[in-house]
Motif scaffolding. Structure first.
Motif, PDB file in Angstrom:
ATOM      1  N   LEU A 417       6.887 -15.190  75.631  1.00 60.33           N
ATOM      2  CA  LEU A 417       5.913 -14.405  76.373  1.00 60.33           C
ATOM      3  C   LEU A 417       6.347 -14.229  77.821  1.00 60.33           C
ATOM      4  O   LEU A 417       6.194 -13.146  78.403  1.00 60.33           O
ATOM      5  CB  LEU A 417       4.529 -15.058  76.313  1.00 60.33           C
ATOM      6  N   GLN A 418       6.890 -15.272  78.414  1.00 61.61           N
ATOM      7  CA  GLN A 418       7.361 -15.191  79.792  1.00 61.61           C
ATOM      8  C   GLN A 418       8.377 -14.066  79.949  1.00 61.61           C
ATOM      9  O   GLN A 418       8.321 -13.274  80.902  1.00 61.61           O
ATOM     10  CB  GLN A 418       8.008 -16.521  80.188  1.00 61.61           C
ATOM     11  N   ALA A 419       9.292 -13.951  78.985  1.00 64.00           N
ATOM     12  CA  ALA A 419      10.307 -12.898  79.039  1.00 64.00           C
ATOM     13  C   ALA A 419       9.667 -11.513  78.945  1.00 64.00           C
ATOM     14  O   ALA A 419      10.079 -10.578  79.648  1.00 64.00           O
ATOM     15  CB  ALA A 419      11.317 -13.097  77.911  1.00 64.00           C
ATOM     16  N   LYS A 420       8.667 -11.375  78.116  1.00 63.13           N
ATOM     17  CA  LYS A 420       7.991 -10.086  77.965  1.00 63.13           C
ATOM     18  C   LYS A 420       7.280  -9.681  79.261  1.00 63.13           C
ATOM     19  O   LYS A 420       7.357  -8.527  79.700  1.00 63.13           O
ATOM     20  CB  LYS A 420       6.988 -10.140  76.811  1.00 63.13           C
ATOM     21  N   LEU A 421       6.593 -10.621  79.872  1.00 64.39           N
ATOM     22  CA  LEU A 421       5.861 -10.306  81.096  1.00 64.39           C
ATOM     23  C   LEU A 421       6.809  -9.946  82.236  1.00 64.39           C
ATOM     24  O   LEU A 421       6.523  -9.037  83.030  1.00 64.39           O
ATOM     25  CB  LEU A 421       4.963 -11.484  81.490  1.00 64.39           C
ATOM     26  N   GLU A 422       7.927 -10.639  82.314  1.00 58.91           N
ATOM     27  CA  GLU A 422       8.897 -10.314  83.362  1.00 58.91           C
ATOM     28  C   GLU A 422       9.483  -8.925  83.151  1.00 58.91           C
ATOM     29  O   GLU A 422       9.669  -8.160  84.113  1.00 58.91           O
ATOM     30  CB  GLU A 422      10.006 -11.372  83.378  1.00 58.91           C
ATOM     31  N   SER A 423       9.775  -8.589  81.912  1.00 59.05           N
ATOM     32  CA  SER A 423      10.311  -7.264  81.600  1.00 59.05           C
ATOM     33  C   SER A 423       9.291  -6.184  81.913  1.00 59.05           C
ATOM     34  O   SER A 423       9.615  -5.137  82.495  1.00 59.05           O
ATOM     35  CB  SER A 423      10.725  -7.192  80.126  1.00 59.05           C
TER      36      SER A 423
END
Length: 504
Positions: A417-423
């Motif tokens: 999820l962290q990767a998705k939010l950063e993207s």
């Protein structure tokens, strides 16, 4: 020399939505000529029955069964659903929608959201709902089935809201007409082969035995077979999804039902409102670390918009999933396989996804470890992707007005999820994988709706000239306006379905 015994006798343990959906699908697809299908359930054991809102893939399930949609609407007291309205989630006093439709139309292989972000950055209207036909219809309380292909107007995507107990009863009649045998009784013991560990039979309280080659555990939270007998293990996701209780109660209908489910963020969780033909379903999903069951029940009852039709029921759960949903000759489907709160109406879809995967990987013999491994891997990915989508609702919020919301603000989140939010924060996309249920348009609706505004967008969205971009946006908007203008009210269309006037 004979080979391993082939699967012929299938036993489903537990009824309710999961059990009868499984029975109906098996009866329709594999039939009862070569196979026997037996469902064991007890009238003494109640079903959870709160999964009353669905998402568009339910249409595929009903189509698989060959169900007449108007009959289905009548038999389950169903209403149509164009999406979910979220109230007070991003911040108190703010409302946004997660509609089921496409966001605009992709251009030149680039998602529409990027062109829209470019237009907003240049001073355009920041209301993303104006480019989703379902969102416009939802706001106006309109609904209509639309032709599959209309070049100048978008198709309307929809799902249903229905009485889960009536749906289970409807599918029971469907299944029994096609040869499924129902056995009434409470299971007392489960017999396993002493060497292979495969389940051989279940014994009921009256002493009778039901034997089978393959078992489907639809026994609910307790997981009578998958956990009680096979000890699959459970992965607890409470650290990311702290809600562990729900109190549910139906109330009288006070107005024409709208074509949407409402989710309202409250002091220690969120409250659902699901309008049906004959009543309104209500519930409060909460964490008992921040509010007691009695306090939550009292808060829900105070907020009802009509008299209650029954006593409130409290459900206790642990967010998470079985470590293995298929063990030996047993597959868990429904609550026995795991539980994710119904924030995005995914409970019934996860049942449907498991049934679909079981049909695709249906075993030849009683022990097929390669198929079990594939099933478990694919369902794990489904659960994890839905989990991350639900967690995002809690994390992408500026609320800090209660201890619960401050806890959500500060809690850790999965790396995925962290990767998705950063993207998304960088350029307005989350890079969804093929296996994920929720696509870019779904993520955009939630993240932007709760106030996370991307800092940039896809660079190829700058290729179009300003005039061409304005022309295309105007064309999409005009098509949506034409579509919504021809739609009757949801109540009027519902009446036509009940009278058998409409087709489908």
């Amino acid at each position: 020399m004979t080979g391993p015994a082939r699967v012929r006798d299938i036993v489903i343990v537990g009824g309710g939505t999961a059990g009868w959906m499984t029975a109906a699908a098996l009866a329709k697809v594999i039939g009862t000529q070569t196979y026997s299908i037996t469902l064991v359930e007890s009238d003494e054991i109640g079903t959870v029955g709160v999964g009353e809102a669905t998402i568009p893939p339910i249409l595929l399930f009903n189509k698989l069964l060959g169900i007449d949609e108007n009959e289905f609407i009548r038999e389950t007291n169903a209403t149509f659903k164009l999406g979910i309205q979220f109230v007070d989630w991003g911040r108190p006093g703010h409302t946004y929608m997660h509609p089921f439709g496409l966001f605009g139309a992709d251009m030149n292989g680039v998602g529409f959201s990027h062109y829209w972000l470019r237009a907003v950055a240049a001073g355009g209207d920041p209301d993303n709902h104006r480019f989703v036909a379902e969102a416009e219809a939802l706001r106006l309380g309109r609904f209509m089935r639309t032709p599959q292909k209309t070049p100048d107007k978008p198709q309307i995507n929809y799902a249903f809201q229905f009485d889960a107990s009536l749906y289970a009863a409807y599918l029971r009649r469907f299944s029994e007409k096609r040869g499924v045998k129902r056995t009434e009784g409470k299971i007392s013991t489960v017999a396993r082969h002493p060497e292979s560990g495969l389940i051989e039979s279940v014994t009921l309280a009256d002493g009778s035995t039901v034997r089978g080659d393959f078992f489907v555990d639809c026994s609910g939270f307790r997981g009578l077979l998958i956990e009680g007998a096979l000890q699959a293990g459970y992965e607890d996701w409470t650290n990311w999804l702290p809600a562990n209780r729900a109190v549910a109660v139906p109330c009288d209908r006070v107005e024409d039902p709208g074509p949407y489910t409402r989710s309202t963020a409250v002091e220690a969780g969120w409250q659902w409102r699901i309008p049906l033909q004959h009543r309104t379903g209500n519930g409060y999903v909460f964490s008992d670390a921040f509010i007691s069951e009695d306090e939550a029940t009292a808060a829900l009852m105070r907020r009802l918009d009509a008299p209650a039709q029954a006593e409130p029921r409290v459900l206790r759960f642990v967010a998470g999933r079985r470590r293995k949903g298929w063990v030996a000759n047993c597959v868990a489907i429904g609550l026995s396989s795991g539980f994710l709160e119904p924030l995005e109406s995914t409970s019934i879809h996860l049942i449907q996804a498991a049934i679909s995967k079981l049909l695709a990987l249906f075993p030849t013999t009683r022990n097929e470890p390669e198929l079990a491994e594939r099933f478990n891997r694919d369902l794990d990915l489904q659960y994890e992707s839905v989990r991350d989508f639900i967690i995002a609702h809690y994390k992408v919020s500026t609320r800090d007005d209660t201890p619960f919301w401050r806890h959500c603000r500060d809690m850790a989140m999965p790396d995925t999820l962290q990767a998705k939010l950063e993207s998304f924060r960088a350029r307005g996309e989350v890079m969804v994988e093929n296996h994920e249920l929720f696509r870019e348009t779904n993520w955009f609706a939630i993240l932007y709706g709760q106030g996370l505004v991307p800092e940039g967008y896809h660079p190829l969205a700058d290729v179009l000239s300003d005039d061409e971009l304005k022309l295309r946006l105007a064309g999409i908007r005009a098509g949506i306006e034409r579509r919504v203008a021809e739609m009757p009210s949801h109540e009027a269309f519902l009446r036509q379905c009940l009278e058998g006037v409409t087709r489908r």
